[in-house]
Design a protein around this motif. Structure first.
Motif, mmCIF file in Angstrom:
data_model
loop_
_atom_site.group_PDB
_atom_site.id
_atom_site.type_symbol
_atom_site.label_atom_id
_atom_site.label_comp_id
_atom_site.label_asym_id
_atom_site.label_seq_id
_atom_site.Cartn_x
_atom_site.Cartn_y
_atom_site.Cartn_z
ATOM 1 N N MET A 29 0.838 -1.196 0.000
ATOM 2 C CA MET A 29 0.000 0.000 0.000
ATOM 3 C C MET A 29 0.877 1.252 0.000
ATOM 4 O O MET A 29 0.621 2.205 -0.741
ATOM 5 C CB MET A 29 -0.935 0.001 1.216
ATOM 6 N N TYR A 30 1.920 1.245 0.815
ATOM 7 C CA TYR A 30 2.847 2.374 0.874
ATOM 8 C C TYR A 30 3.495 2.599 -0.491
ATOM 9 O O TYR A 30 3.579 3.732 -0.982
ATOM 10 C CB TYR A 30 3.912 2.133 1.943
ATOM 11 N N ASN A 31 3.944 1.525 -1.108
ATOM 12 C CA ASN A 31 4.587 1.637 -2.421
ATOM 13 C C ASN A 31 3.602 2.161 -3.469
ATOM 14 O O ASN A 31 3.969 2.968 -4.326
ATOM 15 C CB ASN A 31 5.163 0.294 -2.851
ATOM 16 N N ASP A 32 2.359 1.702 -3.406
ATOM 17 C CA ASP A 32 1.344 2.174 -4.352
ATOM 18 C C ASP A 32 1.086 3.666 -4.185
ATOM 19 O O ASP A 32 1.016 4.408 -5.163
ATOM 20 C CB ASP A 32 0.030 1.397 -4.175
ATOM 21 N N VAL A 33 0.948 4.096 -2.943
ATOM 22 C CA VAL A 33 0.710 5.516 -2.671
ATOM 23 C C VAL A 33 1.922 6.345 -3.117
ATOM 24 O O VAL A 33 1.759 7.411 -3.724
ATOM 25 C CB VAL A 33 0.388 5.751 -1.181
ATOM 26 N N SER A 34 3.105 5.857 -2.856
ATOM 27 C CA SER A 34 4.321 6.570 -3.278
ATOM 28 C C SER A 34 4.378 6.705 -4.798
ATOM 29 O O SER A 34 4.727 7.767 -5.324
ATOM 30 C CB SER A 34 5.568 5.844 -2.782
ATOM 31 N N THR A 87 4.298 10.181 -6.981
ATOM 32 C CA THR A 87 5.329 10.469 -7.978
ATOM 33 C C THR A 87 4.693 10.827 -9.314
ATOM 34 O O THR A 87 5.115 11.789 -9.974
ATOM 35 C CB THR A 87 6.269 9.261 -8.137
ATOM 36 N N LYS A 88 3.663 10.076 -9.715
ATOM 37 C CA LYS A 88 2.990 10.367 -10.982
ATOM 38 C C LYS A 88 2.336 11.743 -10.951
ATOM 39 O O LYS A 88 2.394 12.481 -11.939
ATOM 40 C CB LYS A 88 1.937 9.296 -11.284
ATOM 41 N N VAL A 89 1.733 12.095 -9.834
ATOM 42 C CA VAL A 89 1.091 13.411 -9.706
ATOM 43 C C VAL A 89 2.142 14.513 -9.821
ATOM 44 O O VAL A 89 1.935 15.516 -10.519
ATOM 45 C CB VAL A 89 0.307 13.515 -8.376
ATOM 46 N N LYS A 90 3.268 14.326 -9.158
ATOM 47 C CA LYS A 90 4.339 15.321 -9.228
ATOM 48 C C LYS A 90 4.865 15.445 -10.657
ATOM 49 O O LYS A 90 5.125 16.555 -11.138
ATOM 50 C CB LYS A 90 5.473 14.962 -8.282
ATOM 51 N N GLU A 91 5.032 14.318 -11.342
ATOM 52 C CA GLU A 91 5.520 14.345 -12.723
ATOM 53 C C GLU A 91 4.543 15.098 -13.621
ATOM 54 O O GLU A 91 4.949 15.895 -14.463
ATOM 55 C CB GLU A 91 5.714 12.922 -13.247
ATOM 56 N N ARG A 92 3.239 14.839 -13.431
ATOM 57 C CA ARG A 92 2.237 15.535 -14.233
ATOM 58 C C ARG A 92 2.266 17.035 -13.951
ATOM 59 O O ARG A 92 2.106 17.846 -14.873
ATOM 60 C CB ARG A 92 0.834 14.979 -13.973
#
Length: 58
Positions: A10-15, A19-24
């Motif tokens: 779950m932690y890895n999924d949220v991370s 990351t994807k949100v920051k990249e966008r």
């Protein structure tokens, strides 16, 4: 141990999502900056064209 593995996943999924949100966000900022720069260049070229036209008409 199974519970720990589930929490880790779950932690890895949220991370990964963060990351994807920051990249966008970075991509969007870059796109906006490029668009702004293109508009500034276009306006500058238009000013030069108008100035040249005024000189030509004198």
């Amino acid at each position: 141990m199974l519970e720990f593995m589930e929490h880790l996943k779950m932690y890895n999924d949220v991370s990964a999502q963060k990351t994807k949100v920051k990249e966008r966000a970075v991509e969007e900022k870059t796109r906006v900056a490029e668009e702004k720069l293109r508009e500034e260049v276009r306006l500058s070229n238009e000013k030069i064209r108008i100035s040249d036209e005024k000189i030509r008409l004198k």
